[in-house]
Design an enzyme around this catalytic site. Sequence first.
Site, PDB file in Angstrom:
ATOM      1  N   ARG A  10     -13.017  22.594   5.956  1.00  0.00           N
ATOM      2  CA  ARG A  10     -13.697  21.441   6.753  1.00  0.00           C
ATOM      3  C   ARG A  10     -13.948  21.374   8.202  1.00  0.00           C
ATOM      4  O   ARG A  10     -12.239  20.611   8.755  1.00  0.00           O
ATOM      5  CB  ARG A  10     -13.039  20.259   6.181  1.00  0.00           C
ATOM      6  CG  ARG A  10     -13.699  20.129   4.448  1.00  0.00           C
ATOM      7  CD  ARG A  10     -13.341  19.046   4.209  1.00  0.00           C
ATOM      8  NE  ARG A  10     -13.472  18.679   2.935  1.00  0.00           N
ATOM      9  CZ  ARG A  10     -11.782  18.867   2.110  1.00  0.00           C
ATOM     10  NH1 ARG A  10     -11.347  19.384   2.173  1.00  0.00           N
ATOM     11  NH2 ARG A  10     -12.398  18.931   0.768  1.00  0.00           N
ATOM     12  N   CYS A  33     -16.546  23.906  -5.232  1.00  0.00           N
ATOM     13  CA  CYS A  33     -15.457  23.291  -4.330  1.00  0.00           C
ATOM     14  C   CYS A  33     -15.142  21.459  -4.093  1.00  0.00           C
ATOM     15  O   CYS A  33     -14.669  20.859  -3.837  1.00  0.00           O
ATOM     16  CB  CYS A  33     -15.841  23.481  -2.818  1.00  0.00           C
ATOM     17  SG  CYS A  33     -17.284  23.232  -2.036  1.00  0.00           S
ATOM     18  N   ASN A  53     -19.123  16.708  -5.661  1.00  0.00           N
ATOM     19  CA  ASN A  53     -18.831  14.839  -4.837  1.00  0.00           C
ATOM     20  C   ASN A  53     -20.624  13.960  -4.842  1.00  0.00           C
ATOM     21  O   ASN A  53     -20.406  13.867  -5.543  1.00  0.00           O
ATOM     22  CB  ASN A  53     -17.901  14.777  -4.094  1.00  0.00           C
ATOM     23  CG  ASN A  53     -16.390  15.789  -4.828  1.00  0.00           C
ATOM     24  OD1 ASN A  53     -16.262  15.703  -5.814  1.00  0.00           O
ATOM     25  ND2 ASN A  53     -15.334  15.259  -3.590  1.00  0.00           N
ATOM     26  N   ASP A  54     -20.689  15.533  -3.933  1.00  0.00           N
ATOM     27  CA  ASP A  54     -21.997  14.638  -3.297  1.00  0.00           C
ATOM     28  C   ASP A  54     -23.463  14.929  -4.138  1.00  0.00           C
ATOM     29  O   ASP A  54     -24.191  14.262  -4.412  1.00  0.00           O
ATOM     30  CB  ASP A  54     -22.648  15.441  -2.052  1.00  0.00           C
ATOM     31  CG  ASP A  54     -21.619  14.535  -1.219  1.00  0.00           C
ATOM     32  OD1 ASP A  54     -20.990  14.113  -1.020  1.00  0.00           O
ATOM     33  OD2 ASP A  54     -21.735  15.180   0.103  1.00  0.00           O
ATOM     34  N   HIS A  67       0.713  -1.657   0.367  1.00  0.00           N
ATOM     35  CA  HIS A  67       0.122  -0.199   0.052  1.00  0.00           C
ATOM     36  C   HIS A  67       0.504   1.564   0.128  1.00  0.00           C
ATOM     37  O   HIS A  67       0.701   2.500  -0.447  1.00  0.00           O
ATOM     38  CB  HIS A  67      -0.728   0.155   1.271  1.00  0.00           C
ATOM     39  CG  HIS A  67      -2.292  -0.788   0.942  1.00  0.00           C
ATOM     40  ND1 HIS A  67      -2.922  -1.430   2.013  1.00  0.00           N
ATOM     41  CD2 HIS A  67      -2.585  -1.050  -0.371  1.00  0.00           C
ATOM     42  CE1 HIS A  67      -3.862  -2.348   1.227  1.00  0.00           C
ATOM     43  NE2 HIS A  67      -3.995  -2.188   0.347  1.00  0.00           N
ATOM     44  N   ARG A  97     -19.834   6.979  -5.559  1.00  0.00           N
ATOM     45  CA  ARG A  97     -18.947   6.446  -5.996  1.00  0.00           C
ATOM     46  C   ARG A  97     -17.717   5.980  -5.859  1.00  0.00           C
ATOM     47  O   ARG A  97     -16.522   5.434  -6.567  1.00  0.00           O
ATOM     48  CB  ARG A  97     -18.246   8.144  -6.669  1.00  0.00           C
ATOM     49  CG  ARG A  97     -17.738   8.748  -5.134  1.00  0.00           C
ATOM     50  CD  ARG A  97     -17.288   9.791  -5.026  1.00  0.00           C
ATOM     51  NE  ARG A  97     -16.474  10.433  -4.187  1.00  0.00           N
ATOM     52  CZ  ARG A  97     -15.154  11.616  -4.186  1.00  0.00           C
ATOM     53  NH1 ARG A  97     -14.928  11.819  -5.470  1.00  0.00           N
ATOM     54  NH2 ARG A  97     -14.653  11.600  -2.816  1.00  0.00           N
ATOM     55  N   GLU A 101     -25.721  21.119  -3.067  1.00  0.00           N
ATOM     56  CA  GLU A 101     -25.244  19.695  -3.084  1.00  0.00           C
ATOM     57  C   GLU A 101     -26.279  18.389  -2.563  1.00  0.00           C
ATOM     58  O   GLU A 101     -25.861  17.502  -3.798  1.00  0.00           O
ATOM     59  CB  GLU A 101     -24.368  19.040  -1.703  1.00  0.00           C
ATOM     60  CG  GLU A 101     -24.965  19.032  -1.046  1.00  0.00           C
ATOM     61  CD  GLU A 101     -23.260  18.914   0.455  1.00  0.00           C
ATOM     62  OE1 GLU A 101     -22.260  18.366   0.430  1.00  0.00           O
ATOM     63  OE2 GLU A 101     -24.075  19.419   1.677  1.00  0.00           O
ATOM     64  N   ARG A 130     -17.018  25.619   6.491  1.00  0.00           N
ATOM     65  CA  ARG A 130     -18.288  24.757   6.291  1.00  0.00           C
ATOM     66  C   ARG A 130     -18.086  23.834   8.063  1.00  0.00           C
ATOM     67  O   ARG A 130     -17.657  23.824   8.706  1.00  0.00           O
ATOM     68  CB  ARG A 130     -18.150  23.658   5.518  1.00  0.00           C
ATOM     69  CG  ARG A 130     -19.022  22.652   5.292  1.00  0.00           C
ATOM     70  CD  ARG A 130     -19.062  21.952   4.370  1.00  0.00           C
ATOM     71  NE  ARG A 130     -18.018  20.722   5.209  1.00  0.00           N
ATOM     72  CZ  ARG A 130     -17.418  19.557   3.777  1.00  0.00           C
ATOM     73  NH1 ARG A 130     -18.476  19.896   2.835  1.00  0.00           N
ATOM     74  NH2 ARG A 130     -16.505  18.798   4.163  1.00  0.00           N
TER      75      ARG A 130
END
Lengths: 91, 562
Positions: free
Chosen positions: B295, B491, B445-446, B193, B456, B422, B331
């Site tokens: 975040r 974003c 993304n969301d 990994h 995803r 989103e 956020r």
Amino acid sequence: MTASQTAIVADPLGLHARPAADFVAQARTYESELVLTSGEKSGNCKSLLGVLKLGIATGSEVSITAIGPDEAAAVEALASLLGREPDTGDT
Amino acid sequence: MIVTGVPVSGGTAVGRLVVVGAHVPADVDVDDRPGSASTVEDLIALLVAAVDTSRAEITAIAAEARERLGDESAAIIELQLLVLDDPEWWNPILDQVRSGSEPSAAVWSVTSAVAEVLGSLEDPYLRERAADVLDVGQRVADRLAGRSRRGALRGLSGDVVLAAYELSPTDTLDLDLDVVRGIVTETGARTSHAAILARQLGIPAVVGATGLLEAVAAGSLVVLDGDAGTCEINPEQHVVDRARTKAAGAAPRAVIDHPVTTRDGLKIRVLANASSVADVERAVAYGADGIGLYRTEFLFMGSPELPDEDAQAEHYAAVAEAACGRPVTFRTLDVGGDKPVPGLHVEAEENPFLGVRGIRLTLANRPVFDAQLRALARTAAAYPGVSVMIPMVSGLEELDEVREVLREVAPGSTFRLGAMVEVPSAALLVDEFAREVDFLSVGTNDLTAYLLAADRGNLHLQHLYSEFHPAVLRALDQIRRGAADTPVSICGELAGDPRASGLLIGLGYRRLSVSGPLVPAVKDRVRRLDSGAATAATDTVLRARRHRDVEAALQVLLDLQA
């Protein structure tokens, strides 16, 4: 009561980390005791290490045995997650 | 001399060799520890605490990996969480402690035994999982000893090629990419990994270089060839010169430390996404025009209990300070059943992505939300560039409620208030939202996952999940139009995608928030672009009916920014 089902591991890489993780996560959603057997070795389906150490390659025949309240659903779901049913001769 | 190994990550690196330690059993003298525990119960409590802290740390590292490198890297780290919860690891450790072992000795003995079993498997890929287990065991043992490895590989300077017996996945993610030019290890394989992560980070790496550590002295100059799998120690000058030229060819683009404009003079703000003060510092170094998404959940996930208002205010002030006067958009806490936060009870749900998360969760946990809003209001009073945005908003009612809470707990707060777009309902109501907020930010993304009803992370849905799906692109177009004069930024990962810069500018977006290291490349693309040509080409993309038609139309846009 116990329930048991066999399956042939379909993932071309065998039961590697990512599919094993998915398998274990799914197994942990059931209450029943779940055992995965490959050849002479067995492991706890709810333990990633227990599954990985079986070293299961693609095409291996494995069996899942369950004892508990949701045993039938558990073996069914886990066997289908692993892959196809063993060939019975017809195509 | 030349040491040969397995090439696992391409590229050339020239640097001073720094040797870092291998895994060693944690050596803890129980009696030396202040307030040392004596009973078995106390020892078990220490052990549980160490595992809990490790879980929070690994969760945060996985989330960071997802942001920097994507889902595949995050899954590599998340595997370690399963080890922490594994009965075959945990039960024997408990047994050993109950029968008198010191906790870190028990952790190390069980971890080594498990790693040995995995390391002896026939399958070479499964053998490499031993390293993942050792990574977890080392972390827990470090925690028990009150050590933190995070940052242990920091404090290096100059160009460094890192040599180790073995490098763990989490250590690989923790490397300072401004300093570490290459990695060479004695153990490992292409499927380690750590090797996979090195490839994703773009660090040249050679593993399986047996005999390396005996052959070299720290401080030697080495040339590492990640394509050939060689590490040349104290090479002749012409070899060094050639390698330096080769390495420089792949060097990152120059940092542009001011807002950029397109060729026809349109100003585009390139902002950065961040999760820590270090991210913000890095973003500023990469020339970001501000922080478009901070975040706050990592502050919550990284500590063993909920941070109170003062702790939060202190953290947010440090973030604003690190931004050096650039605007910062915080956020509010964005977690759900899938992202546990120590000290915050979230009930297990059938379907956490359609469950109590984001604003739904914070409105249901008022003490947590109140403390966060108060802390943000204090920060905004001291730093004028602070904005606050609300995640997972699905209807205007939630905004009404947020305003009511604000009036109650932080009257006179000065920050600008925005909403994330989103959830599809927010996208459909975007004109209504735009009238009620100071700004909007699209989380691609969301939004993509919810529009296409495709996770995803699900390997079987890779063909369905695409931020370039015609439906997603048309939604982005409608959102931009519906927002009218209200500023709206992007974003999600799409903002940093090389194929998307021209497209997003063509759609009318003027603020892109991307991962810090991508800022220079995005700014560079903006400067090459003519916005008129981008708009024309975007119209073609928007007419695409099938995903494959989008791909063809995108090529035109790509040529524009070449």
